[in-house]
Design a protein around this motif. Sequence first.
Motif, PDB file in Angstrom:
ATOM      1  N   VAL A 118       1.241  -0.586  -0.853  1.00 13.10           N
ATOM      2  CA  VAL A 118       2.324   0.163  -0.227  1.00 13.10           C
ATOM      3  C   VAL A 118       3.304   0.591  -1.306  1.00 13.10           C
ATOM      4  O   VAL A 118       3.325   0.029  -2.418  1.00 13.10           O
ATOM      5  CB  VAL A 118       3.068  -0.667   0.848  1.00 13.10           C
ATOM      6  CG1 VAL A 118       2.115  -1.158   1.917  1.00 13.10           C
ATOM      7  CG2 VAL A 118       3.803  -1.846   0.202  1.00 13.10           C
ATOM      8  N   GLN A 119       4.127   1.575  -0.971  1.00  7.78           N
ATOM      9  CA  GLN A 119       5.245   1.974  -1.820  1.00  7.78           C
ATOM     10  C   GLN A 119       6.532   1.652  -1.077  1.00  7.78           C
ATOM     11  O   GLN A 119       6.738   2.090   0.054  1.00  7.78           O
ATOM     12  CB  GLN A 119       5.178   3.463  -2.148  1.00  7.78           C
ATOM     13  CG  GLN A 119       4.017   3.830  -3.053  1.00  7.78           C
ATOM     14  CD  GLN A 119       3.956   5.319  -3.361  1.00  7.78           C
ATOM     15  OE1 GLN A 119       4.551   6.123  -2.668  1.00  7.78           O
ATOM     16  NE2 GLN A 119       3.252   5.675  -4.415  1.00  7.78           N
ATOM     17  N   LYS A 152       6.079   3.559   2.452  1.00 10.95           N
ATOM     18  CA  LYS A 152       5.249   4.744   2.305  1.00 10.95           C
ATOM     19  C   LYS A 152       3.854   4.390   1.782  1.00 10.95           C
ATOM     20  O   LYS A 152       3.655   3.367   1.140  1.00 10.95           O
ATOM     21  CB  LYS A 152       5.915   5.747   1.364  1.00 10.95           C
ATOM     22  CG  LYS A 152       7.252   6.279   1.873  1.00 10.95           C
ATOM     23  CD  LYS A 152       7.848   7.298   0.914  1.00 10.95           C
ATOM     24  CE  LYS A 152       9.158   7.850   1.436  1.00 10.95           C
ATOM     25  NZ  LYS A 152       9.759   8.843   0.512  1.00 10.95           N
ATOM     26  N   ASN A 153       2.928   5.298   2.100  1.00 10.47           N
ATOM     27  CA  ASN A 153       1.546   5.213   1.597  1.00 10.47           C
ATOM     28  C   ASN A 153       0.940   3.829   1.794  1.00 10.47           C
ATOM     29  O   ASN A 153       0.474   3.172   0.856  1.00 10.47           O
ATOM     30  CB  ASN A 153       1.497   5.611   0.122  1.00 10.47           C
ATOM     31  CG  ASN A 153       1.877   7.064  -0.080  1.00 10.47           C
ATOM     32  OD1 ASN A 153       1.533   7.920   0.731  1.00 10.47           O
ATOM     33  ND2 ASN A 153       2.611   7.347  -1.146  1.00 10.47           N
ATOM     34  N   ASN A 203       7.880   6.056  13.332  1.00 11.65           N
ATOM     35  CA  ASN A 203       9.264   5.607  13.356  1.00 11.65           C
ATOM     36  C   ASN A 203       9.397   4.606  14.502  1.00 11.65           C
ATOM     37  O   ASN A 203       9.302   4.969  15.676  1.00 11.65           O
ATOM     38  CB  ASN A 203      10.217   6.787  13.554  1.00 11.65           C
ATOM     39  CG  ASN A 203      11.670   6.383  13.422  1.00 11.65           C
ATOM     40  OD1 ASN A 203      12.085   5.313  13.862  1.00 11.65           O
ATOM     41  ND2 ASN A 203      12.472   7.245  12.806  1.00 11.65           N
ATOM     42  N   ASN A 214      12.179   2.635   4.614  1.00  9.85           N
ATOM     43  CA  ASN A 214      10.906   3.337   4.723  1.00  9.85           C
ATOM     44  C   ASN A 214       9.847   2.638   3.876  1.00  9.85           C
ATOM     45  O   ASN A 214      10.106   2.239   2.748  1.00  9.85           O
ATOM     46  CB  ASN A 214      11.024   4.789   4.246  1.00  9.85           C
ATOM     47  CG  ASN A 214      11.945   5.609   5.132  1.00  9.85           C
ATOM     48  OD1 ASN A 214      12.272   5.195   6.240  1.00  9.85           O
ATOM     49  ND2 ASN A 214      12.368   6.749   4.648  1.00  9.85           N
ATOM     50  N   GLN A 253       0.586  10.126   9.888  1.00  7.56           N
ATOM     51  CA  GLN A 253       1.448  10.752   8.896  1.00  7.56           C
ATOM     52  C   GLN A 253       2.843  10.127   8.914  1.00  7.56           C
ATOM     53  O   GLN A 253       3.485  10.006   7.869  1.00  7.56           O
ATOM     54  CB  GLN A 253       1.555  12.257   9.160  1.00  7.56           C
ATOM     55  CG  GLN A 253       0.273  13.022   8.907  1.00  7.56           C
ATOM     56  CD  GLN A 253      -0.128  13.014   7.443  1.00  7.56           C
ATOM     57  OE1 GLN A 253       0.706  13.156   6.549  1.00  7.56           O
ATOM     58  NE2 GLN A 253      -1.416  12.831   7.182  1.00  7.56           N
ATOM     59  N   ARG A 254       3.284   9.709  10.085  1.00  7.02           N
ATOM     60  CA  ARG A 254       4.644   9.177  10.202  1.00  7.02           C
ATOM     61  C   ARG A 254       4.773   8.350  11.473  1.00  7.02           C
ATOM     62  O   ARG A 254       4.389   8.794  12.556  1.00  7.02           O
ATOM     63  CB  ARG A 254       5.650  10.331  10.239  1.00  7.02           C
ATOM     64  CG  ARG A 254       7.101   9.941  10.450  1.00  7.02           C
ATOM     65  CD  ARG A 254       7.961  11.188  10.541  1.00  7.02           C
ATOM     66  NE  ARG A 254       9.349  10.883  10.829  1.00  7.02           N
ATOM     67  CZ  ARG A 254       9.838  10.676  12.056  1.00  7.02           C
ATOM     68  NH1 ARG A 254       9.013  10.730  13.098  1.00  7.02           N
ATOM     69  NH2 ARG A 254      11.116  10.420  12.238  1.00  7.02           N
ATOM     70  N   LYS A 314       1.052   7.161   6.101  1.00  3.70           N
ATOM     71  CA  LYS A 314       1.812   7.821   5.039  1.00  3.70           C
ATOM     72  C   LYS A 314       3.265   7.368   5.009  1.00  3.70           C
ATOM     73  O   LYS A 314       3.850   7.205   3.935  1.00  3.70           O
ATOM     74  CB  LYS A 314       1.739   9.340   5.194  1.00  3.70           C
ATOM     75  CG  LYS A 314       0.333   9.906   5.164  1.00  3.70           C
ATOM     76  CD  LYS A 314      -0.393   9.553   3.870  1.00  3.70           C
ATOM     77  CE  LYS A 314      -1.774  10.161   3.844  1.00  3.70           C
ATOM     78  NZ  LYS A 314      -2.547   9.711   2.644  1.00  3.70           N
ATOM     79  N   GLN A 315       3.871   7.176   6.176  1.00  2.06           N
ATOM     80  CA  GLN A 315       5.272   6.766   6.208  1.00  2.06           C
ATOM     81  C   GLN A 315       5.530   5.913   7.444  1.00  2.06           C
ATOM     82  O   GLN A 315       5.234   6.318   8.568  1.00  2.06           O
ATOM     83  CB  GLN A 315       6.197   7.986   6.210  1.00  2.06           C
ATOM     84  CG  GLN A 315       7.684   7.626   6.170  1.00  2.06           C
ATOM     85  CD  GLN A 315       8.581   8.854   6.214  1.00  2.06           C
ATOM     86  OE1 GLN A 315       8.205   9.871   6.798  1.00  2.06           O
ATOM     87  NE2 GLN A 315       9.752   8.784   5.609  1.00  2.06           N
TER      88      GLN A 315
END
Length: 203
Positions: free
Chosen positions: A187-188, A168-169, A113, A166, A110-111, A157-158
């Motif tokens: 990707v976004q 995303k997706n 970092n 960032n 989901q994430r 997701k991120q």
Amino acid sequence: DIERQMYPVKIAIATSGNALIVDLMLDGQNKTPVEFGIKGDVIDNDLLTLILDRQIDLPKISLDISGTIQNKKLVLNKSSLAVRGNKIGFSGYYDWATNVPGIKLSLSSQRINLLEIDPDLYGGWVRPDRDLNVFHDMDLFGQELYKYNIHLAADIKQLIVYRDINIKNIKLDVKSNRGNGTINSSVQFAGGDVLVGANFTTD
């Protein structure tokens, strides 16, 4: 397990966090593992500092892994690892029952970092006195692709690369059949969609 002719074995390893528990199910005839589970925390900095005689500061890694080993195939069921709040799920297999072994690995999160995982990731970098080639003096071992059929997939997701950068997706699907394959990714980033599709051949 008398009915299945299996023998359970449990191993507990004390660490600085939750104990690392290894559960094994052994075949009743040859006593080899056919099912396994690993759950708990790894990395005991105090112990590593004592063994290596120098200060060690590695992040705690929480594992939750389960799988089977049967008929020359190792299968990882829905498993995960977590580092500093960043949880990555994974599953897949390694199948060596055929002439060309098969490898599959699927990742999800989901994430993620990167700076939380490694706060010193970008610290102290000095630009080398050379062209910044990504694969400078690095063998890519393309010939190894001929030996396997490979399927890699990711659904993230991120991905926080640095501060407000960032991605995303992230969706990635890579398939290689003895060195010939396809890459599909989307990707976004920066408010837009980036799509990549490619075929590749290893000479």
